[in-house]
Design an enzyme around this catalytic site. Structure first.
Site, mmCIF file in Angstrom:
data_model
loop_
_atom_site.group_PDB
_atom_site.id
_atom_site.type_symbol
_atom_site.label_atom_id
_atom_site.label_comp_id
_atom_site.label_asym_id
_atom_site.label_seq_id
_atom_site.Cartn_x
_atom_site.Cartn_y
_atom_site.Cartn_z
ATOM 1 C CB THR A 231 -27.438 59.400 24.276
ATOM 2 O OG1 THR A 231 -28.240 60.415 23.829
ATOM 3 C CG2 THR A 231 -28.092 57.784 23.901
ATOM 4 C CG ASP A 232 -25.370 64.868 27.949
ATOM 5 O OD1 ASP A 232 -25.641 64.848 27.109
ATOM 6 O OD2 ASP A 232 -23.948 64.423 29.245
#
Ligand code: BGC
Length: 791
Positions: A231-232
């Site tokens: 994920t960011d």
């Protein structure tokens, strides 16, 4: 199959469920979890230098990191159009990572510059997916050549900062494929990145990281991505759904906040054990790949990296205009004007902020280079931090200019106007800088304007100076590189990888940028950048691919021949001037009889050539089948429509030097597809492009876990929550005494405003639990009846 993935699967098979689930979330901000037989590894920013936070830094302090070479930003690197050079820069980045025990560098970013006002366009390469994809691939190959993982980001359709954590990008399938996915596809196919980072936003109603279509069907099964998807930072919305989709690692770690729900999803059968184990195996695989069987890290030669940064900065600087004043004669009096000459703008603000190993400011570098040949005077002209000028500063600048033989005027965008976290509100320079350009060029027309900025500009003043050099944000050696270019020690090697329009309204996306509070509609479809300018015949002030040289090039003997998998284009390029120099040969393809809407032409190949004076080179470029294809929405596949195509070879999208018509044979069926008839789709046209009604934007009320903290301000309780979060961040960051060129205050203010409630859990490392977040939502909805009625 790689040994490490087999070994990783074996290790996972021997782990208990707690450890397996544990591996799927990070350890703190920058590390992965360890488990028996699995080392923890460090993943950190990126992309144009390492930002490895000091142990003494607070979790959010962006500027406290170990010194590392600050290479030019992607905007500058993108303008080099030079994959070989980017591979060298990548290798240097990889070496520095190895020396600092960084196992994954979070970059490159390759989002499309849909609009020049995107706050983070300095971190991206181009408005064109072919350029973005190939340059990203080169950087990845370089980084990974050192045994360090790269992370191509931010997948997908994250083309603005405004509400980036919650915005829903509404985009039609064809545009998604042809513009927004293609760069990632090229990067994956050409460089096999070890990781991909998913973006915060939604695409067509679904969080990217929870879309199995995007994360698995397209990214892995179609493009062949075989690494780890993460994920960011804080882009976790529904962890079990994300694991199911193929998003392996959550970053930062949330201290087990999701573990119970992951178990529940396993029990309920909405998440399969096979998917869970495979995600854990990919985490283990990455840890093994980046820690085992590597040669010892070599000592970093920082001086050599600085020289490389200087070379890259010159290679990425674009000469926009030149009446012959450049290269500059070092004679008489040269007035250097602009506070950036002393306090340089050389990198963007936000997570990519690097603490440089050294900084070459322009003024001392220029003085040293000029030596005794000329007198160099200096006037600041404006405040470096704000860009504001005053009558006294303007007078001083005028005076310096009028008495000089020539003037070098440095202007651009101060950090406060351009940063990760928020978009620019205008494509113009600030008023102070425009006033200074007017004053100085009037006082002395022999003025060279040097631009230091990360994104496209509108330049109504462009006819005034004798020359304009777009130096972008050129990294720590940017100042000396500009001196090299101005004096002709280096050539301005860059060509624009983005269009500079005449007016902001000339950007087809402008009417739908940055969209509303919850939704942005890509109604311009394929008409991004030059695809719009060339199709609509609305000239850009400086077109895509443009850049002047200190020498000149002739193009001759174009041939386009059928080859086994497409066509081979050859063209002879001759350096017709008397200086060595480089040019970028650009090959565009135009479909002359398409039954679907297509941009006037599209870039399909390019090559950078370096030639001695008088030298010629035959350049060979390949056009594969895809170069002629469109994404056929009916069959969900690439299809080539038989018929006549024109192959255009030029030095910019508007400077075509040779062309040839060919007849392409194909049995593919292409279903007629309508587009935006006037370049921005009407409701009806957009619905036809989407294949369904244009979705209604999500309402802001009632509150949900996706409501942003800014949204909460309508409620008393909400205001108190925001105040508390702000206080904590201010305290953590010590923003009160932040350095003057620090854009962190602005970035974090926006971050707080735009953080979804669920983000509090992710950003607090689980301290603010999901259950508390849910209780807050309930309380907010119960206590805001008045505001609710107002909506
Ligand atoms: C940025 C990423 C970055 C991450 C870690 C995020 O806010 O979007 O590009 O890698 O933070 O700093």
């Amino acid at each position: 199959m790689r040994d490490t993935i087999t070994e990783a699967r074996r290790i996972v098979a021997g782990l208990d469920l707690d450890h397996i689930i544990g591996l799927l979330s990070g350890k703190g901000l920058w590390y992965s979890q360890d488990a028996p037989g699995v080392p923890s590894i460090m993943l950190t920013d990126g992309p144009h230098g390492i930002r490895k936070q000091l142990d003494t830094a607070d979790t959010l302090e962006l500027s406290k990191s170990v010194p590392a070479t600050c290479f030019p930003t992607a905007a500058a690197l993108g303008s080099t159009w030079d994959p070989q050079l980017l591979e060298e820069v990548g290798a240097a980045l990889g070496r520095e990572c190895r020396a600092e025990d960084v196992h994954v560098l979070l970059g490159p970013g390759l989002n499309i510059k849909r609009h020049g006002a995107g706050g983070r366009t300095f971190e991206y390469f181009s408005e064109d997916p072919y350029v973005s994809g190939h340059l990203a691939a080169a950087l990845v190959r370089g980084i990974q050549s050192q045994g360090v993982g790269a992370s191509v980001k931010h997948y997908l359709a994250n083309n603005q900062e405004h509400r980036r954590m919650t915005i829903d990008t509404i985009v039609d399938e064809r545009t998604l494929r042809e513009i927004y996915l293609t760069g990632f596809e090229i990067a994956v196919r050409e460089s096999s990145p070890w990781t991909v980072m998913s973006s915060y936003n939604l695409v067509n109603g679904e969080h990217v990281g929870e879309s199995r279509t995007l994360m698995t069907d397209i990214l892995r099964d179609e493009f062949g991505f075989d690494g780890l998807a993460m994920t960011d930072w804080g882009a976790t919305y529904d962890r079990p759904a994300a694991v199911h989709a193929g998003l392996d690692l959550e970053m930062p770690g949330s201290n087990g906040a999701w573990d119970e729900r992951v178990r529940a999803a396993l029990d309920a059968g909405t998440l399969s054990r096979a998917d869970l184990d495979e995600a854990a195996a990919r985490v283990v695989d990455l840890a093994l790949r980046t820690t085992t069987s590597l040669p010892d890290a070599a000592t970093v030669d920082h001086a050599a990296h600085h020289r490389l940064a200087r070379q890259a900065a010159a290679a990425g600087s674009v000469l926009l205009t030149n009446d012959g004043i450049l290269p500059l004669a070092a004679a008489g009096t040269i007035a250097v004007i602009g506070a950036f000459a002393e306090t340089p703008r050389y990198q963007g603000a936000g997570s990519s902020l690097v603490t440089p190993t050294q900084i070459d400011a322009f003024l001392p570098a220029f003085r040293e280079a000029v030596g005794d040949s000329a007198e160099v005077t200096y006037a600041p002209g404006y405040d470096a931090r704000t860009g504001a000028t005053t009558p006294a500063l303007l007078d001083e600048a005028r005076e310096a200019a009028s008495g000089a033989t020539s003037v070098v005027l440095l202007v651009g965008l101060p950090a406060a106007l351009e940063s990760e976290g928020f978009d620019r509100t205008t494509l113009r320079l600030g008023e102070g800088h425009e006033a200074l350009i007017a004053a100085v060029t009037e006082a002395n027309p022999r003025t060279v304007v040097v631009l230091l900025n990360g994104g496209a500009l509108v330049t109504p003043w462009a006819d005034k100076p004798a020359a304009i050099l777009e130096a972008y944000l050129g990294g720590q050696a940017g100042g000396s590189a500009i001196a090299d270019v101005l004096l002709g020690v280096s050539e301005p090697g860059g060509r624009l990888a983005e269009s500079f329009p005449n007016a902001q309204e000339d950007v087809a996306a402008d009417r739908n940028f940055p969209g509303g509070l919850t939704q942005v509609e890509y109604r311009e479809g394929l008409y991004v950048g030059y695809r719009f300018h060339d199709s609509a015949d609305v000239p850009a002030r400086f077109p895509f691919g443009h850049g002047l040289s200190y020498t000149s090039f002739g193009y001759s003997s174009l041939s386009v021949r059928k080859s086994r998998n497409g066509y081979t284009v050859t063209i002879t390029v001759t350096n017709t001037g008397d200086r060595a120099g480089s040019d970028v040969v650009q090959v565009y393809v135009r479909d002359l009889e398409s039954s679907v809407y297509r941009p006037y032409q599209e870039l399909r190949a390019f090559a950078k050539v370096h030639l001695a004076p008088g030298a010629s080179q035959q350049v060979t470029l390949r056009l594969d089948r895809r170069a002629f294809a469109v994404w056929d929405v009916a069959s969900h596949s690439w299809a080539v429509e038989a018929g006549e195509f024109e192959v255009l070879v030029g030095a910019s999208s508007r400077d075509i030097r040779a062309r040839k018509i060919i007849r392409v044979a194909s049995d593919d069926v292409v279903t007629p597809a309508p587009g935006p008839s006037a370049f921005v789709a009407t409701d009806e046209e957009f619905a036809a492009m989407l294949g369904h009604e244009v979705p209604t934007a999500r309402p802001q009320l009632p509150f949900t876990l996706d409501s942003t903290l800014g949204d909460l301000r309508v409620s008393f309780l909400g205001r108190r929550v925001v105040a508390m979060v702000n206080k904590r961040i201010e305290k953590q960051l010590g923003l009160a005494d932040a350095s003057p060129d620090d854009a962190q205050a602005g970035m974090f203010a926006t971050l707080v405003e735009e953080l979804p409630i669920r983000g509090l859990t992710m950003m607090s490392g689980g301290e603010f639990s999901l259950a508390t977040a849910q209780r807050l939502v309930t309380a907010l909805n119960l206590t805001t009846p008045k505001a609710w009625r107002r909506r």
